[in-house]
Motif scaffolding. Structure first.
Motif, short mmCIF file in Angstrom:
data_model
loop_
_atom_site.label_atom_id
_atom_site.label_comp_id
_atom_site.label_asym_id
_atom_site.label_seq_id
_atom_site.Cartn_x
_atom_site.Cartn_y
_atom_site.Cartn_z
N ALA A 1 35.94 37.95 128.90
CA ALA A 1 34.97 39.03 128.32
C ALA A 1 35.64 40.31 128.97
O ALA A 1 36.21 40.51 129.76
N ARG B 1 28.97 45.02 138.57
CA ARG B 1 28.00 44.02 138.05
C ARG B 1 26.77 43.62 139.14
O ARG B 1 25.70 43.35 138.48
N MET C 1 27.56 43.95 132.55
CA MET C 1 26.19 43.70 131.78
C MET C 1 25.57 42.31 131.69
O MET C 1 24.64 42.16 131.41
N LEU C 2 26.25 41.44 132.12
CA LEU C 2 26.18 39.91 131.96
C LEU C 2 24.57 39.76 132.88
O LEU C 2 23.84 39.20 132.15
N PRO C 3 24.36 40.12 133.90
CA PRO C 3 22.95 39.94 134.37
C PRO C 3 22.14 40.22 133.69
O PRO C 3 20.86 39.83 133.83
N ARG D 1 21.55 40.57 130.82
CA ARG D 1 21.29 39.45 129.63
C ARG D 1 20.00 38.57 130.16
O ARG D 1 19.27 38.35 129.08
N LEU E 1 34.81 37.14 137.66
CA LEU E 1 34.27 37.62 136.26
C LEU E 1 34.73 36.65 135.17
O LEU E 1 35.60 35.63 135.47
N LEU E 2 34.12 36.59 134.21
CA LEU E 2 34.58 35.87 132.88
C LEU E 2 35.98 36.55 132.49
O LEU E 2 35.90 37.52 131.82
N ASP F 1 31.13 43.99 129.18
CA ASP F 1 30.41 42.68 128.99
C ASP F 1 30.05 41.96 130.61
O ASP F 1 28.90 41.52 130.83
#
Lengths: 416, 229
Positions: free
Chosen positions: B100, B158, B107-109, B111, B96-97, B104
């Motif tokens: 964030a 994710r 939901m990153l991918p 984006r 993970l970031l 977030d």
């Protein structure tokens, strides 16, 4: 979302990012501050003398005449005879004329002989008049009015006796005829601050026993006899002139420059100030260059910071890549972070500048007579801020391109 | 071929600038909905194989097809988009970031994958979290503050959001203790069954094999080439 993540990433490294932003903010504040001082100094310089239409002196160069008549720097090569002065004073174009006689000094300050009209006609900083804040103007023959810096440096107060020295760096003193401090002028930020003003007649009076720059041996005229004498000067150094109509300035200037009896020079103070500023202006360019270098240094620091963070962020880059981010997105992310840091730094720098200005403005005005205007940011300042953000983005391209390469080479396998 | 989740044929790959290591895969297939455990020691080319399947690197020769699309025919940008749309990735750890929030991160991918974003239900983050046993209030938390077990479950969420047809996991359980491992795998398989995604997991741990449709040794499908430096 990318913006939110970029902000989050910056926040997570609050300490290093904060130091970088602080460096940028300080450099921006310094740069804008130097700009403020520079434009303020330029305006102050241009406002050294206003309301005077022409300055007349013996023929030399316009900058030289300006230097000795207004800035009390250097010496007149020649004088203007009293007859020529009266000829010019009698011209119909002349509204007022103030004679100036220079040549003597008191300690490190110049003594200027003039008339009461000087106090009425000399204007600075857009039409401000001289204000005698303590005591009064020239009333008695041996009254001296001091500029603010003279009084402050030498610790004089109204009523103190002072002795004028002959010439500018001599050991001969006019100690037989001491003056009395009659008044002290409020600080102006002009050369008047560094001037001892006496009457034109007083300059004559202290030189009664002098011929050709030397004291006549054994001759001392008592003060009460001097007071009875006709102290009409035979020559003056220069004169300030105001004309009745601005249309007549050039006509009168030509007339004086072509004056047949004596080689004279009339200059427009504004034009001569411009010429002089072109000489002094080199320092201003140097100052700007130095503060620009400070901004560049801060941006280089930011670049180094981004470079050194790349290694520990390789894992993060791999995550972005795995989630489908293109290498270009990673490049963009780093540039965005740099631009954000620079933008925050620039805004903080602007805030620092205004805070500094509010604190320093009265201090600088009273200490140096330099007026720093406080107003909304000028177009030039906004341009500088935009430039800093732009330069930061460009500077961050180098580490960003490295991150781009790393993310291509690493793929999803980063061994930490 | 439409039911093929993954096809590798005659694949040869060598890392640019690292001539000492190369990988070749003569033939490997996965059907849609299949779960495969790929066993291999570390350094056996697992990560390289995953990079090839994800389209982060491209094969020097041969064919890599994911869901019937040949990755070699896609340009670099399109491959990145393809990965975002079709593949959910779970790493060993540090998924993970850290700065964030959990939502977030999940939901990153999306984006980078507009179609997958459309497939994802508006409340899918919450649904996935509760299905994976993550408390509701966790979605606003910064990912760096979670325990490793929680982080891995967020990584599963994710990978699963928007139901990508293929899930690729690189030793996702190695950072977990035995009890947590079991719970984690139970949750993962439950979700994969619900979305009918294929799962390719790489591990060195044979004990995990029982849950999978098929267990394959990397050495059986791929040859690594090492040259003395």
């Amino acid at each position: 979302m990318i913006l939110r993540l970029a902000l989050g990433s910056l926040l997570a490294r609050a300490l290093t990012v904060g130091m970088t932003i602080l460096a940028i903010a300080l450099s921006v504040a310094l740069f804008l501050g130097v700009e403020k001082v520079r434009t303020g100094a330029r305006a102050s310089f241009a406002d050294t003398i206003s309301g005077t239409d022409l300055i007349v002196g013996a023929r030399s160069g316009s900058v030289q005449l300006l230097l000795y008549s207004v800035f009390r720097i250097g010496n007149a090569t020649n004088n203007v005879t009293w007859e020529s002065y009266q000829d010019i004073a009698a011209r119909p174009e002349v509204d007022w004329i103030v004679p100036i006689s220079l040549g003597d000094s008191h300690r490190q300050f110049r003594v200027m002989g003039t008339t009461q009209a000087f106090f009425e006609q000399y204007k600075y900083r857009g039409g401000r008049s001289l204000v005698v804040k303590q005591g009064h103007g020239l009333e008695d023959l041996y009254d001296a009015v001091l500029g603010a810096e003279v009084a402050a440096t030498l610790g004089y107060e109204v009523g103190d006796p002072i002795v004028v020295s002959h010439g500018l760096a001599s050991f001969t003193e006019h100690d037989d005829q001491p003056f009395r401090v009659a008044g002290i002028i409020d600080r102006t930020g002009t050369p008047v601050d560094r001037t001892v003003i006496v009457s034109l007649e007083a300059i004559e009076a202290i030189h009664v026993d002098w011929r050709s720059g030397a004291q006549i041996p054994g001759q001392t005229t008592p003060v009460d006899r001097i007071r009875q004498m006709d102290l009409k000067p035979s020559a003056i150094t220069a004169a300030l002139i105001g004309v009745k109509s601005r249309l007549q300035i050039f006509g009168l200037q030509r007339l004086i420059n072509d004056y047949p009896e004596e080689p004279l020079l009339a200059i427009l103070p504004g034009v001569a100030l411009q010429e002089l500023w072109q000489i002094v202006g080199v320092a201003e360019t140097a100052l700007t260059a130095v503060s620009a270098m400070v901004v560049v240094t801060a941006l280089l620091g930011m670049m180094a910071m981004i470079f050194s963070s790349l290694n520990e962020r390789r894992r993060e880059m791999a995550i972005w890549r795995a989630m489908g981010a293109r290498p270009a997105t990673i490049l963009g992310l780093l540039v965005l972070e740099a631009a954000l840091m620079a933008a925050i730094g620039a805004i903080l720098g602007l805030a620092l500048l205004y805070a500094g200005l509010f604190i320093a403005q009265p201090l600088v005005d009273s200490a140096f007579g330099l007026w720093l205007p406080i107003g909304p940011p000028t177009a030039r300042e906004l341009f500088v801020l935009a430039g800093v953000i732009g330069a930061a983005s460009i500077a961050s391209l180098l580490p960003a391109i490295r991150a781009y390469r790393l993310s291509l080479a690493d793929g999803m396998m980063v061994r930490i | 071929m439409a039911d093929q989740a993954l096809t590798l044929e005659d694949v040869r790959f060598r890392w640019p600038g690292r001539a000492s290591f190369g990988l070749s895969v003569p033939s490997f297939h996965m059907t849609q909905g299949e779960s495969v455990l790929l066993l291999g020691e570390s350094g056996s080319g697992k990560s390289t194989l995953l990079s090839l399947i994800c389209g982060i690197v491209t094969a020097d020769s041969g064919r890599v097809e994911v869901g019937g699309s040949d990755l070699a025919t896609l340009r670099a940008g399109a491959r990145d988009r393809f990965r975002a749309e079709r593949i959910g990735v779970i790493f060993q750890q540090f998924n993970l970031l850290p700065y964030a929030s959990v939502s977030d991160n999940i939901m990153l991918p999306l984006r980078f994958a507009p179609e997958r974003r459309k497939r994802a239900a508006p409340d899918e983050v919450a649904t996935l979290c509760s299905a994976l046993g993550l408390p509701d209030e966790i979605t606003g938390t910064t990912a760096g503050h979670l325990s490793v077990g929680q982080q891995q479950r967020v990584a599963v969420a994710r990978a699963l959001i928007g139901q990508p047809p293929l899930i690729v996991a690189d030793e996702p359980t190695s950072a977990l203790d035995a009890a947590t491992q079991d719970t984690f795998l139970g949750l993962l398989f439950e979700r994969i069954a619900a979305t009918e995604s294929s799962l390719l997991m790489v591990s060195h741990d044979e004990r995990l094999g029982a849950r999978f449709d098929r267990v394959v040794r990397l050495s059986d499908i791929a040859q690594t080439e090492r040259m003395a430096a």
